[in-house]
Design a protein around this motif. Structure first.
Motif, PDB file in Angstrom:
ATOM      1  N   ARG A 103       0.825  -1.210   0.000  1.00 22.66           N
ATOM      2  CA  ARG A 103       0.000   0.000   0.000  1.00 22.66           C
ATOM      3  C   ARG A 103       0.857   1.256   0.000  1.00 22.66           C
ATOM      4  N   ALA A 104       2.036   1.169   0.616  1.00 26.52           N
ATOM      5  CA  ALA A 104       2.930   2.323   0.676  1.00 26.52           C
ATOM      6  C   ALA A 104       3.732   2.485  -0.609  1.00 26.52           C
ATOM      7  N   GLY A 105       3.586   1.551  -1.538  1.00 25.56           N
ATOM      8  CA  GLY A 105       4.326   1.624  -2.790  1.00 25.56           C
ATOM      9  C   GLY A 105       5.796   1.301  -2.632  1.00 25.56           C
ATOM     10  N   VAL A 106       6.139   0.528  -1.603  1.00 27.18           N
ATOM     11  CA  VAL A 106       7.525   0.181  -1.321  1.00 27.18           C
ATOM     12  C   VAL A 106       7.862  -1.175  -1.929  1.00 27.18           C
ATOM     13  N   ASP A 107       9.042  -1.284  -2.483  1.00 29.21           N
ATOM     14  CA  ASP A 107       9.529  -2.553  -3.025  1.00 29.21           C
ATOM     15  C   ASP A 107       9.772  -3.518  -1.860  1.00 29.21           C
ATOM     16  N   PRO A 108       9.135  -4.712  -1.858  1.00 26.17           N
ATOM     17  CA  PRO A 108       9.338  -5.657  -0.762  1.00 26.17           C
ATOM     18  C   PRO A 108      10.796  -6.074  -0.559  1.00 26.17           C
ATOM     19  N   ALA A 109      11.624  -5.868  -1.584  1.00 31.40           N
ATOM     20  CA  ALA A 109      13.039  -6.215  -1.474  1.00 31.40           C
ATOM     21  C   ALA A 109      13.877  -5.090  -0.870  1.00 31.40           C
ATOM     22  N   ASP A 110      13.284  -3.924  -0.654  1.00 37.06           N
ATOM     23  CA  ASP A 110      13.985  -2.779  -0.072  1.00 37.06           C
ATOM     24  C   ASP A 110      13.882  -2.877   1.449  1.00 37.06           C
ATOM     25  N   ALA A 111      14.831  -3.565   2.062  1.00 36.88           N
ATOM     26  CA  ALA A 111      14.743  -3.889   3.488  1.00 36.88           C
ATOM     27  C   ALA A 111      14.607  -2.656   4.372  1.00 36.88           C
ATOM     28  N   GLU A 112      15.336  -1.606   4.075  1.00 35.43           N
ATOM     29  CA  GLU A 112      15.309  -0.413   4.922  1.00 35.43           C
ATOM     30  C   GLU A 112      13.934   0.235   4.926  1.00 35.43           C
ATOM     31  N   ARG A 113      13.341   0.376   3.745  1.00 35.37           N
ATOM     32  CA  ARG A 113      12.022   1.010   3.666  1.00 35.37           C
ATOM     33  C   ARG A 113      10.931   0.084   4.204  1.00 35.37           C
ATOM     34  N   VAL A 114      11.098  -1.216   3.996  1.00 38.61           N
ATOM     35  CA  VAL A 114      10.147  -2.178   4.557  1.00 38.61           C
ATOM     36  C   VAL A 114      10.130  -2.084   6.075  1.00 38.61           C
TER      37      VAL A 114
END
Length: 244
Positions: free
Chosen positions: A51-62
């Motif tokens: 929902r936040a438009g974050v790449d699931p592979a982007d650990a920091e943003r996840v």
């Protein structure tokens, strides 16, 4: 509220399609215990990430999304709910997008640390209030509740697990071919068993139960027998409806 018949924690681990969720609910209900679906919690975080438009592979943003997500998991085996930001997302978290995203999201160390802490809080609350809880997931016996009184690792042939998942998806109105579901099952098996943090594996003292040829009643009967053998079932005190 009185205590139920279960004393302690029953940890049910294993890959997808082994029947964990269905039998865990049934077991908890039969024993007047609470029930915790830890997989739903990881799926809810994966949904928040999407929902936040974050790449699931982007650990920091996840990790940042997980830290701010308003996630509530209830523990009534008859009516367990998962809410995200005040909305019931129980159906949405079972969709294909979340299913694809949940493995990389759940592999992020900060996500696991956050959710394991919350899962332990829920377990402690259940033990205090009703005396017992059935917890299902992939790292319950090894990481979340390593001192659980009974640890069971459910297994099943990959094809049988894919067939079960396909039937569940069809019953819920989610269309997917058996081949696609089998590929998803094998992908998650590989991802979950090789991740660096809390990989999918049986605890050293877990009882392994192969459910390939067992239906739900037979699996439930086997688990109830294990509970009895461990002396974890006692006469129930007067109790109301399990809530939480």
């Amino acid at each position: 509220m009185g205590h139920g018949e279960l004393r302690g924690v029953v940890a049910l681990d294993g890959p997808s399609g082994t029947g964990k969720s269905s039998v865990a609910r049934k077991l908890a209900a039969a024993l007047g215990a609470r029930y915790l679906d830890t997989g739903a919690m990881y799926r809810a975080v994966a949904l928040a990430v999407l929902r936040a438009g974050v790449d699931p592979a982007d650990a920091e943003r996840v990790a940042a999304v997980a830290a701010t997500a308003d996630l509530v998991q209830t523990t009534d085996p008859e009516a367990s709910t998962t809410t995200l930001d005040g909305t019931d997302v129980g159906a949405e978290i079972r969709g294909p997008e979340v299913t694809t995203a949940v493995s990389p999201v759940s592999a992020v160390p900060e996500v696991r640390e956050l959710l394991v802490a919350e899962q332990r809080r829920i377990i402690a609350e259940a033990l205090e209030q009703v005396g017992g809880i059935v917890v299902e997931g992939r790292d319950i016996g090894t990481a979340v509740a390593p001192s659980a009184e009974l640890k069971v690792y459910l297994t099943a042939d990959a094809h049988a697990r894919a067939q079960r998942r396909s039937r569940q998806d069809a019953a819920s109105g989610r269309a997917a071919s058996l081949d696609q579901t089998l590929a998803d099952v094998r992908r998650r098996d590989d991802y979950d068993s090789t991740r660096a943090v809390s990989p999918l594996r049986p605890a050293e003292d877990a009882v392994e139960l192969d459910t390939t040829s067992l239906d739900l009643p037979a699996t439930l009967a086997a688990l109830l027998e294990l509970v009895e053998d461990r002396g974890l079932r006692v006469a129930a005190q007067p109790t109301g409806r399990v809530g939480g």
